[in-house]
Design an enzyme around this catalytic site. Sequence first.
Site, mmCIF file in Angstrom:
data_model
loop_
_atom_site.group_PDB
_atom_site.id
_atom_site.type_symbol
_atom_site.label_atom_id
_atom_site.label_comp_id
_atom_site.label_asym_id
_atom_site.label_seq_id
_atom_site.Cartn_x
_atom_site.Cartn_y
_atom_site.Cartn_z
ATOM 1 N N HIS A 1 0.862 -1.190 0.000
ATOM 2 C CA HIS A 1 0.000 0.000 0.000
ATOM 3 C C HIS A 1 0.897 1.238 0.000
ATOM 4 C CE1 HIS A 1 -4.121 1.678 1.194
ATOM 5 N NE2 HIS A 1 -3.333 2.746 1.049
ATOM 6 N N HIS B 1 1.263 4.889 -2.387
ATOM 7 C CA HIS B 1 0.685 5.705 -3.458
ATOM 8 C C HIS B 1 1.769 6.418 -4.254
ATOM 9 C CE1 HIS B 1 -3.675 5.583 -2.363
ATOM 10 N NE2 HIS B 1 -3.173 5.251 -1.183
ATOM 11 N N ASP C 1 1.556 9.060 -6.203
ATOM 12 C CA ASP C 1 1.507 10.518 -6.070
ATOM 13 C C ASP C 1 1.782 10.979 -4.643
ATOM 14 O OD1 ASP C 1 -0.869 9.369 -5.243
ATOM 15 O OD2 ASP C 1 -2.146 10.992 -5.958
ATOM 16 N N GLY D 1 -10.160 7.416 -2.127
ATOM 17 C CA GLY D 1 -10.945 8.635 -1.995
ATOM 18 C C GLY D 1 -11.805 8.576 -0.747
ATOM 19 N N HIS E 1 -9.887 0.460 -0.439
ATOM 20 C CA HIS E 1 -9.686 1.308 0.731
ATOM 21 C C HIS E 1 -10.941 1.215 1.598
ATOM 22 C CE1 HIS E 1 -6.255 3.181 -1.293
ATOM 23 N NE2 HIS E 1 -6.012 3.889 -0.203
ATOM 24 N N GLU F 1 -10.701 3.033 7.153
ATOM 25 C CA GLU F 1 -9.726 4.066 7.547
ATOM 26 C C GLU F 1 -10.492 5.280 8.050
ATOM 27 O OE1 GLU F 1 -6.112 6.817 5.681
ATOM 28 O OE2 GLU F 1 -7.703 6.047 4.384
ATOM 29 N N ASP G 1 1.840 4.022 2.856
ATOM 30 C CA ASP G 1 0.757 4.871 2.347
ATOM 31 C C ASP G 1 1.309 5.990 1.465
ATOM 32 O OD1 ASP G 1 -1.887 5.460 1.924
ATOM 33 O OD2 ASP G 1 -2.199 6.490 3.821
#
Length: 352
Positions: free
Chosen positions: A16, A18, A20, A172, A199, A202, A291
């Site tokens: 996991h 990302h 970006d 998102g 996701h 969370e 993350d």
Amino acid sequence: MPTYEEIQAAPKVVLHDHLDGGLRPATVHELATAIGHELPADDPESLGQWFHEAATSGSLERYLETFVHTIAVMQSAENLTRVAREFAEDLVADGVVYAEVRWAPENHLAGGLTLDGAVAAVAAGFAEVEAGGRIVVRQLLTAMRQFARAREIAELAVFWRDKGVAGFDIAGPEKGFPPTRFLDAFEYLAGENLRFTIHAGEGFGLPSIWEAVHPCGADRLGHGVRIVDDITVSADGSVELGRLASYVRDRRIPLELCPTSNVQTGAVGSIGKHPFGLLASLGFRVTINTDNRLMSDTSMTQETFLLAEAFGYDWADLERFSVNAMKSAFLPYDERVEIIHKIKDGYAGLRG
């Protein structure tokens, strides 16, 4: 307990992470200057500090603003390839031997790229680093919950399977955008036998996890930290699992836990209070993840060290977490086994 330097040398797996959220501050600064994008800081060092401070400010608006700046410099094939290459290089330097990197192609079309062109650009960057033989990197294509392109991105993932893409994800805001909103995409993926993570658990609680697991059929839970809400720890230390928690544990559904990020977003109070320790002790399939390395100013070494420090983990524990992650990877069985053997050999060497 292993030292920070020893953990850095250990073979690690991240599921996991990302794209970006893992740029180098110097790269953001250089690319933003080239395209005339205004940044909140004037030099790479100050910019790195700004990203971390914004992410830990407690303000969702400031946290989301950080991605405005990273995504802005990832709108061309050349820039995407560079970001992917540097991302993988940083993982190698951190001792990561296998990585699944998620990102949303739909966020990278402002410069005229097509979805296919964007995926190809990222694949090219990863392939440059993979050629060195020290890491295997796969893409997870993400659809954004607040938009309506999940089926299209799912089809894109199926088209690119076996060409650098290992699976699918949705990300998102959880609240107001339940995973069942995209049930047609998950049914399509199931029909195509492509694996996916969601996701869930969370920013929202047990209903998000239940929907991800049952109607949608997620292979893994992205975060999933709120599963602890279905676990009761009594004053005498006895533990009782609710039906959903029992199901997740018994089915060995992997939890992609991201400790520092969970603290930043307020999901947990501190690393020492993170449910990772409880979940690991109860036999859940826990995995360690970063993350967003830029926003959290972290690495797999850092996350692993913090958990080892908080819960007293030794080499056997850390090896188990790495093997857990590799068992849970969206990679063919024989390829997973091959990397698991490398992980075990690496830990054997470190233990002497």
